[in-house]
Scaffold this active site. Structure first.
Site, PDB file in Angstrom:
ATOM      1  N   HIS A 182       0.806  -1.221   0.000  1.00 11.54           N
ATOM      2  CA  HIS A 182       0.000   0.000   0.000  1.00 11.54           C
ATOM      3  C   HIS A 182       0.841   1.274   0.000  1.00 11.54           C
ATOM      4  O   HIS A 182       0.314   2.374   0.193  1.00 11.54           O
ATOM      5  CB  HIS A 182      -0.949  -0.028   1.204  1.00 11.54           C
ATOM      6  CG  HIS A 182      -2.259   0.601   0.937  1.00 11.54           C
ATOM      7  ND1 HIS A 182      -2.624   1.807   1.479  1.00 11.54           N
ATOM      8  CD2 HIS A 182      -3.289   0.199   0.160  1.00 11.54           C
ATOM      9  CE1 HIS A 182      -3.826   2.125   1.061  1.00 11.54           C
ATOM     10  NE2 HIS A 182      -4.250   1.165   0.262  1.00 11.54           N
ATOM     11  N   LYS A 206       2.799   4.512  -1.234  1.00  8.47           N
ATOM     12  CA  LYS A 206       2.601   5.516  -2.279  1.00  8.47           C
ATOM     13  C   LYS A 206       3.765   6.490  -2.137  1.00  8.47           C
ATOM     14  O   LYS A 206       3.663   7.507  -1.467  1.00  8.47           O
ATOM     15  CB  LYS A 206       1.269   6.217  -2.095  1.00  8.47           C
ATOM     16  CG  LYS A 206       0.076   5.288  -2.189  1.00  8.47           C
ATOM     17  CD  LYS A 206      -1.074   5.863  -1.396  1.00  8.47           C
ATOM     18  CE  LYS A 206      -2.246   4.934  -1.396  1.00  8.47           C
ATOM     19  NZ  LYS A 206      -2.276   4.053  -0.253  1.00  8.47           N
ATOM     20  N   ASP A 225      16.254  11.228  -6.939  1.00  8.11           N
ATOM     21  CA  ASP A 225      17.685  11.520  -6.784  1.00  8.11           C
ATOM     22  C   ASP A 225      18.206  11.373  -5.356  1.00  8.11           C
ATOM     23  O   ASP A 225      19.197  11.995  -4.979  1.00  8.11           O
ATOM     24  CB  ASP A 225      18.008  12.924  -7.316  1.00  8.11           C
ATOM     25  CG  ASP A 225      17.837  13.022  -8.822  1.00  8.11           C
ATOM     26  OD1 ASP A 225      17.943  11.984  -9.512  1.00  8.11           O
ATOM     27  OD2 ASP A 225      17.589  14.139  -9.314  1.00  8.11           O
TER      28      ASP A 225
END
Length: 184
Positions: A118, A120, A125
């Protein structure tokens, strides 16, 4: 209420909850949907990447974000994507398209271990983290109420890179035969 405040203060003082500060990372920007153009914020961040973009997504159907990831990969940026297995099976066209273009794509949440991957998160960089409730999907931009925060700082980014690496170790790369043709 006083007991709750005292408990929260004790937890913070004991270091059980990290407090985001100058050494951990600064909030660079926030975005809310509907109406916040969070997808544009993400595309802008990916477009600015010079070395690496690491993505962990529960659901991934955004064409503009997929195109930005492929464009970054084509200009030499190391782009890696880890997606939830169930969501990939149901809505994997964009991740499949990215994989066919050359982006490294893997499926997290081996069966029976966890219900869903789950996360996100995008790490740009090794110094910038994009996170929040926002999934890179059309629904997140057009239908849902979502939030997104962009954090600046190598210290906080390194913690997310470590988590990404741990998940990558147990994820299954999409094999070339799994890269089925889908229309875009």
């Amino acid at each position: 209420m006083t007991t709750l405040r005292t408990l929260l203060l004790l937890v913070i003082l004991l270091g059980l909850v990290p407090v985001v500060g100058a050494s951990a990372g600064q909030v660079a920007s926030v975005c809310f949907e509907p109406g916040g153009a969070c997808e544009d914020v993400i595309v802008h961040e990916i477009t600015g990447a010079r070395r690496q973009v690491l993505v962990q997504a529960f659901s991934f159907t955004s064409r503009p974000i997929g195109s930005a990831l492929v464009a970054a990969w084509r200009r030499g940026v190391d782009v890696r994507l880890i997606v939830d297995g169930e969501q990939y099976a149901q809505h994997g066209a964009e991740a499949q398209w990215c994989a066919r273009q050359g982006v490294t794509v893997a499926i997290d949440a081996p069966p029976g271990r966890y219900a869903h991957a789950h996360d996100k998160v995008m790490i740009i960089d090794g110094t910038r983290v994009i996170t929040g409730s926002y999934n890179p999907t059309a629904h997140a931009s057009d239908v849902n109420v979502e939030n997104l925060v962009v954090l600046d700082g190598a210290d906080v980014a390194s913690q997310y890179v470590k988590h990404f690496s741990e998940r990558a170790r147990v994820s299954q790369p999409i094999a070339p035969t799994d890269r089925v043709q889908t229309s875009r």
